[in-house]
Design a protein around this motif. Structure first.
Motif, mmCIF file in Angstrom:
data_model
loop_
_atom_site.group_PDB
_atom_site.id
_atom_site.type_symbol
_atom_site.label_atom_id
_atom_site.label_comp_id
_atom_site.label_asym_id
_atom_site.label_seq_id
_atom_site.Cartn_x
_atom_site.Cartn_y
_atom_site.Cartn_z
ATOM 1 N N ARG A 194 39.244 167.254 107.679
ATOM 2 C CA ARG A 194 38.707 166.937 108.994
ATOM 3 C C ARG A 194 38.830 165.457 109.330
ATOM 4 O O ARG A 194 39.087 165.094 110.471
ATOM 5 N N THR A 195 38.623 164.613 108.336
ATOM 6 C CA THR A 195 38.666 163.175 108.557
ATOM 7 C C THR A 195 39.480 162.520 107.457
ATOM 8 O O THR A 195 39.222 162.745 106.270
ATOM 9 N N ILE A 196 40.461 161.706 107.843
ATOM 10 C CA ILE A 196 41.283 160.986 106.870
ATOM 11 C C ILE A 196 41.190 159.500 107.176
ATOM 12 O O ILE A 196 41.411 159.068 108.302
ATOM 13 N N ILE A 197 40.848 158.720 106.164
ATOM 14 C CA ILE A 197 40.734 157.276 106.302
ATOM 15 C C ILE A 197 41.798 156.631 105.418
ATOM 16 O O ILE A 197 41.954 157.012 104.260
ATOM 17 N N THR A 198 42.521 155.669 105.962
ATOM 18 C CA THR A 198 43.533 154.969 105.169
ATOM 19 C C THR A 198 43.046 153.565 104.835
ATOM 20 O O THR A 198 42.331 152.937 105.622
ATOM 21 N N ALA A 199 43.438 153.088 103.668
ATOM 22 C CA ALA A 199 43.072 151.736 103.217
ATOM 23 C C ALA A 199 44.341 150.966 102.898
ATOM 24 O O ALA A 199 45.345 151.539 102.465
ATOM 25 N N GLY A 200 44.272 149.637 103.088
ATOM 26 C CA GLY A 200 45.436 148.807 102.848
ATOM 27 C C GLY A 200 45.414 148.077 101.527
ATOM 28 O O GLY A 200 46.405 147.463 101.141
ATOM 29 N N SER A 201 44.279 148.130 100.817
ATOM 30 C CA SER A 201 44.167 147.438 99.534
ATOM 31 C C SER A 201 43.066 148.094 98.713
ATOM 32 O O SER A 201 42.250 148.863 99.240
ATOM 33 N N LEU A 250 40.006 159.695 101.599
ATOM 34 C CA LEU A 250 40.536 158.329 101.596
ATOM 35 C C LEU A 250 41.943 158.326 101.010
ATOM 36 O O LEU A 250 42.174 158.867 99.933
ATOM 37 N N VAL A 251 42.876 157.698 101.720
ATOM 38 C CA VAL A 251 44.250 157.575 101.253
ATOM 39 C C VAL A 251 44.597 156.095 101.132
ATOM 40 O O VAL A 251 44.520 155.349 102.115
ATOM 41 N N LEU A 252 44.960 155.673 99.932
ATOM 42 C CA LEU A 252 45.411 154.303 99.695
ATOM 43 C C LEU A 252 46.879 154.357 99.307
ATOM 44 O O LEU A 252 47.232 154.740 98.198
ATOM 45 N N GLU A 253 47.740 154.019 100.254
ATOM 46 C CA GLU A 253 49.183 154.099 100.044
ATOM 47 C C GLU A 253 49.863 153.079 100.957
ATOM 48 O O GLU A 253 49.688 153.110 102.173
ATOM 49 N N HIS A 254 50.646 152.173 100.369
ATOM 50 C CA HIS A 254 51.288 151.115 101.141
ATOM 51 C C HIS A 254 52.565 151.581 101.844
ATOM 52 O O HIS A 254 52.873 151.122 102.933
ATOM 53 N N ALA A 255 53.322 152.468 101.226
ATOM 54 C CA ALA A 255 54.584 152.921 101.807
ATOM 55 C C ALA A 255 54.302 153.800 103.022
ATOM 56 O O ALA A 255 53.641 154.842 102.905
ATOM 57 N N ALA A 256 54.804 153.385 104.201
ATOM 58 C CA ALA A 256 54.487 154.080 105.446
ATOM 59 C C ALA A 256 54.932 155.540 105.429
ATOM 60 O O ALA A 256 54.190 156.433 105.859
ATOM 61 N N LEU A 257 56.140 155.808 104.920
ATOM 62 C CA LEU A 257 56.641 157.174 104.889
ATOM 63 C C LEU A 257 55.783 158.062 104.006
ATOM 64 O O LEU A 257 55.428 159.187 104.381
ATOM 65 N N MET A 258 55.441 157.569 102.800
ATOM 66 C CA MET A 258 54.612 158.349 101.898
ATOM 67 C C MET A 258 53.215 158.543 102.485
ATOM 68 O O MET A 258 52.610 159.610 102.354
ATOM 69 N N ARG A 259 52.698 157.518 103.153
ATOM 70 C CA ARG A 259 51.373 157.640 103.766
ATOM 71 C C ARG A 259 51.366 158.733 104.834
ATOM 72 O O ARG A 259 50.433 159.529 104.916
ATOM 73 N N ARG A 260 52.431 158.793 105.629
ATOM 74 C CA ARG A 260 52.509 159.846 106.655
ATOM 75 C C ARG A 260 52.625 161.225 106.012
ATOM 76 O O ARG A 260 52.043 162.203 106.492
ATOM 77 N N LEU A 261 53.390 161.314 104.923
ATOM 78 C CA LEU A 261 53.532 162.589 104.220
ATOM 79 C C LEU A 261 52.188 163.078 103.698
ATOM 80 O O LEU A 261 51.821 164.245 103.874
ATOM 81 N N LEU A 262 51.447 162.178 103.072
ATOM 82 C CA LEU A 262 50.161 162.552 102.478
ATOM 83 C C LEU A 262 49.141 162.933 103.546
ATOM 84 O O LEU A 262 48.459 163.963 103.437
ATOM 85 N N THR A 263 49.021 162.090 104.563
ATOM 86 C CA THR A 263 48.028 162.378 105.616
ATOM 87 C C THR A 263 48.395 163.653 106.373
ATOM 88 O O THR A 263 47.512 164.440 106.734
ATOM 89 N N GLY A 264 49.710 163.876 106.613
ATOM 90 C CA GLY A 264 50.128 165.095 107.296
ATOM 91 C C GLY A 264 49.800 166.334 106.490
ATOM 92 O O GLY A 264 49.312 167.335 107.026
ATOM 93 N N ALA A 265 50.045 166.262 105.172
ATOM 94 C CA ALA A 265 49.752 167.403 104.298
ATOM 95 C C ALA A 265 48.249 167.679 104.259
ATOM 96 O O ALA A 265 47.818 168.839 104.284
ATOM 97 N N GLY A 317 35.039 162.785 100.054
ATOM 98 C CA GLY A 317 35.066 163.963 99.190
ATOM 99 C C GLY A 317 36.308 164.013 98.334
ATOM 100 O O GLY A 317 36.422 164.859 97.456
ATOM 101 N N MET A 318 37.259 163.099 98.587
ATOM 102 C CA MET A 318 38.499 163.049 97.823
ATOM 103 C C MET A 318 39.123 161.675 98.025
ATOM 104 O O MET A 318 39.057 161.102 99.114
ATOM 105 N N VAL A 319 39.717 161.126 96.963
ATOM 106 C CA VAL A 319 40.446 159.862 97.049
ATOM 107 C C VAL A 319 41.863 160.109 96.552
ATOM 108 O O VAL A 319 42.057 160.641 95.463
ATOM 109 N N VAL A 320 42.842 159.729 97.364
ATOM 110 C CA VAL A 320 44.248 159.808 96.980
ATOM 111 C C VAL A 320 44.792 158.388 97.008
ATOM 112 O O VAL A 320 44.748 157.731 98.057
#
Length: 274
Positions: free
Chosen positions: A48-55, A26-41, A69-72
């Motif tokens: 295998r599976t990345i879920i993004t949250a908006g709040s 799970l990735v919770l990040e509002h900044a689009a650029l940072m969100r792409r950096l994190l999910t890409g990494a 299995g991990m929260v960022v």
């Protein structure tokens, strides 16, 4: 001190032979650029599976349903007050679901101080990274966070064991039950050292009521000459009072004052019997 502490086995996904890559991340990040950096990494690292949250509210729902299995997460996310900013971490660590409670949580933040990092640590965060961050450092911290650690549940703390290195002469004063058991310090001195650490912790938030609790405990421990079950009971009463203050932080001031006043009255009575 040790009476209210319960150390339980680490019981998240790793006990079943999985790694963090095998579970949703799970990735919770509002900044689009940072969100792409994190999910890409994360993808490049094998997630295998990345879920993004908006709040934070959405993140809590995802955690409950998908058991990642991990929260960022950006540590402030959609919050400005530091107490509310860490509500996601606290809600996870106090969950009754063991699979949720133990999930590694990596927080990231751009405008941070040592105090912010200490707050995040004391709320149960597994790792904390300051932005801007490099992909290498990010993945290194992810791997650190994924290393199984004992889960500690105390009156005022729930989360992974924060102790990672053997104690040496540069470490803070001995204050833990294990220090007493190993003969490094006597029980009363350990309790007094813990009180000093507690005073430092409550001073970070600037709450005058919490400071009165720390002062009350210091007054009591400064007067007694030994540390046993009776003294430990008083220590736990002070810790419980701090929990009550935290839970009633949005209540009217009279309620918070009554908590502290009641505690001070008990201490006054106990001291009169010495």
């Amino acid at each position: 001190m040790g009476a209210a502490a319960a150390i339980e086995s680490f019981a998240h996904w790793s006990s079943q032979g999985d790694t963090w890559r095998d579970r949703p991340v799970l990735v919770l990040e509002h900044a689009a650029l940072m969100r792409r950096l994190l999910t890409g990494a994360l993808k490049n690292a094998g997630a295998r599976t990345i879920i993004t949250a908006g709040s934070e509210a959405e993140a809590k729902t995802i955690i409950a349903s998908d058991m990642p299995g991990m929260v960022v997460a950006d540590w402030r996310a959609d919050q400005t007050d530091h107490r509310q900013a860490l509500s996601l971490v606290k809600s996870v660590r106090t969950s009754d679901n063991l699979a949720i409670r133990d999930v590694p949580i990596v927080l990231t933040g751009q405008y941070t101080s040592r105090t912010d990092i200490e707050r995040a640590r004391d709320s149960g965060a597994s790792e904390f990274l300051k932005k801007p961050l490099s992909t290498g450092d990010f993945l290194k911290r992810i791997e650190y966070a994924a290393v199984p650690r004992l889960f500690i549940k105390k009156t005022r703390y729930a989360g992974p064991d924060r102790r990672r290195k053997p104690r040496d002469g540069r470490d803070p004063a001995f204050k833990r039950k294990i220090d007493v058991q190993e003969g490094l310090v006597d029980s009363l001195t350990a309790a007094r050292n813990a009180c000093v650490a507690l005073a430092h912790e409550v001073a970070r938030d600037g709450c005058q009521h919490a400071r009165r609790v720390a002062i009350s405990l210091n007054r009591y421990l400064g007067a007694v000459r030994e540390f046993g079950p009776t003294e430990n009971e008083i220590v736990e009463m002070h810790r419980a009072a701090l929990v009550q203050l935290e839970q009633a932080r949005d209540a009217n001031d009279a309620i918070r004052i009554s908590v502290v006043q009641g505690l001070e009255d008990v201490v006054k009575m106990r001291l009169s019997r010495l």
